[in-house]
Enzyme design. Structure first.
Site, PDB file in Angstrom:
ATOM      1  N   ASP A  10       0.882  -1.163   0.000  1.00  0.00           N
ATOM      2  CA  ASP A  10       0.000   0.000   0.000  1.00  0.00           C
ATOM      3  C   ASP A  10       0.923   1.217   0.000  1.00  0.00           C
ATOM      4  O   ASP A  10       2.135   1.065  -0.237  1.00  0.00           O
ATOM      5  CB  ASP A  10      -0.989  -0.035   1.189  1.00  0.00           C
ATOM      6  CG  ASP A  10      -0.312   0.188   2.537  1.00  0.00           C
ATOM      7  OD1 ASP A  10       0.938   0.250   2.590  1.00  0.00           O
ATOM      8  OD2 ASP A  10      -1.021   0.295   3.557  1.00  0.00           O
ATOM      9  N   CYS A  66       3.269  -3.235   3.915  1.00  0.00           N
ATOM     10  CA  CYS A  66       2.490  -2.060   4.309  1.00  0.00           C
ATOM     11  C   CYS A  66       3.303  -1.355   5.395  1.00  0.00           C
ATOM     12  O   CYS A  66       4.510  -1.583   5.517  1.00  0.00           O
ATOM     13  CB  CYS A  66       1.068  -2.431   4.734  1.00  0.00           C
ATOM     14  SG  CYS A  66       0.924  -3.542   6.143  1.00  0.00           S
ATOM     15  N   THR A  68       3.207  -1.738   8.640  1.00  0.00           N
ATOM     16  CA  THR A  68       3.628  -2.689   9.677  1.00  0.00           C
ATOM     17  C   THR A  68       3.745  -4.131   9.194  1.00  0.00           C
ATOM     18  O   THR A  68       4.326  -4.968   9.890  1.00  0.00           O
ATOM     19  CB  THR A  68       2.585  -2.702  10.811  1.00  0.00           C
ATOM     20  OG1 THR A  68       1.315  -3.033  10.223  1.00  0.00           O
ATOM     21  CG2 THR A  68       2.502  -1.347  11.497  1.00  0.00           C
ATOM     22  N   HIS A  99       9.729 -24.254   8.610  1.00  0.00           N
ATOM     23  CA  HIS A  99       8.745 -24.929   9.461  1.00  0.00           C
ATOM     24  C   HIS A  99       7.296 -24.659   9.056  1.00  0.00           C
ATOM     25  O   HIS A  99       6.440 -25.514   9.256  1.00  0.00           O
ATOM     26  CB  HIS A  99       8.930 -24.496  10.926  1.00  0.00           C
ATOM     27  CG  HIS A  99      10.164 -25.072  11.557  1.00  0.00           C
ATOM     28  ND1 HIS A  99      10.413 -25.023  12.911  1.00  0.00           N
ATOM     29  CD2 HIS A  99      11.226 -25.723  11.007  1.00  0.00           C
ATOM     30  CE1 HIS A  99      11.575 -25.609  13.179  1.00  0.00           C
ATOM     31  NE2 HIS A  99      12.097 -26.044  12.039  1.00  0.00           N
ATOM     32  N   HIS A 134       6.611 -31.113  10.062  1.00  0.00           N
ATOM     33  CA  HIS A 134       6.074 -29.769   9.796  1.00  0.00           C
ATOM     34  C   HIS A 134       4.936 -29.831   8.782  1.00  0.00           C
ATOM     35  O   HIS A 134       4.009 -29.038   8.832  1.00  0.00           O
ATOM     36  CB  HIS A 134       7.184 -28.833   9.323  1.00  0.00           C
ATOM     37  CG  HIS A 134       8.310 -28.741  10.307  1.00  0.00           C
ATOM     38  ND1 HIS A 134       8.130 -28.243  11.576  1.00  0.00           N
ATOM     39  CD2 HIS A 134       9.603 -29.140  10.231  1.00  0.00           C
ATOM     40  CE1 HIS A 134       9.279 -28.310  12.233  1.00  0.00           C
ATOM     41  NE2 HIS A 134      10.188 -28.859  11.439  1.00  0.00           N
TER      42      HIS A 134
HETATM   43  C1  RB5 Z   1      -1.507   2.807   6.619  1.00  0.00           C
HETATM   44  O1  RB5 Z   1      -1.446   3.999   7.327  1.00  0.00           O
HETATM   45  C2  RB5 Z   1      -1.251   1.621   7.556  1.00  0.00           C
HETATM   46  O2  RB5 Z   1      -2.330   1.447   8.395  1.00  0.00           O
HETATM   47  C3  RB5 Z   1      -0.974   0.377   6.748  1.00  0.00           C
HETATM   48  O3  RB5 Z   1       0.126   0.592   5.924  1.00  0.00           O
HETATM   49  C4  RB5 Z   1      -0.656  -0.890   7.522  1.00  0.00           C
HETATM   50  O4  RB5 Z   1       0.364  -0.684   8.443  1.00  0.00           O
HETATM   51  C5  RB5 Z   1      -1.805  -1.617   8.087  1.00  0.00           C
HETATM   52  O5  RB5 Z   1      -1.670  -2.693   8.687  1.00  0.00           O
END
Ligand code: RB5
Length: 146
Positions: A10, A66, A68, A99, A134
């Site tokens: 994203d 993304c 995170t 695994h 596994h």
């Molecule tokens: C976007 O701001 C953020 O929420 C997205 O990139 C991601 O981290 C969501 O899990």
């Protein structure tokens, strides 16, 4: 090493995606970039779905980025046949493949630096699934979740 990589992000993962596409191509990989094409705000589930469907279909290993890695992994794991894992270091990347037979790697651009990301991707691509006990556990994931 896996040959085809299906990659998506994203806006929060766009810069790292751009960097990794170039790195993967320099390693001789066939890279299928599912977007986005710019860093404008967008919705991660759309791109997670595009990559997850192809990874589930065995068209290659997926990479989703993304901010995170979390939203991408939550979404990708809704698709039958996808085992998506967020990895923040090389050990996790090796274990995810050895695994868990993970087929979608999720990264957080706001969590790790470019050097760490490259190391994670390299470890992920170089590691083979160990099978055996596994495999039994992976099959059990399907059974217990029915
Ligand atoms: C976007 O701001 C953020 O929420 C997205 O990139 C991601 O981290 C969501 O899990």
């Amino acid at each position: 090493m896996a040959k085809t990589i299906i990659i998506g992000s994203d806006h929060g993962g766009f810069n790292l995606k751009k960097h990794l596409v170039a790195v993967l191509e320099s390693w001789g990989m066939n890279v299928l970039d599912m977007g986005p094409d710019c860093a404008e705000s967008c919705d991660y589930p759309e791109f997670a779905a595009s990559v997850a469907k192809k990874a589930a279909n065995g068209e290659g290993l997926g990479i989703l980025i993304c901010g995170t890695g979390l939203g991408m992994s939550i979404t990708a794991n809704r698709f039958p046949g996808v085992r998506a894992t967020v990895c923040t270091n090389e050990f996790m990347a090796r274990m995810a493949r050895a695994h868990n037979d993970a087929n979608v790697l999720c990264l957080g651009e706001r969590v790790i630096g470019i050097g760490v990301a490259e190391g994670i991707v390299k470890a992920y691509l170089e590691t083979e699934f160990e099978g055996d006990r596994h495999k039994r556990r992976i099959d059990l994931i399907e059974t217990v979740s029915k």
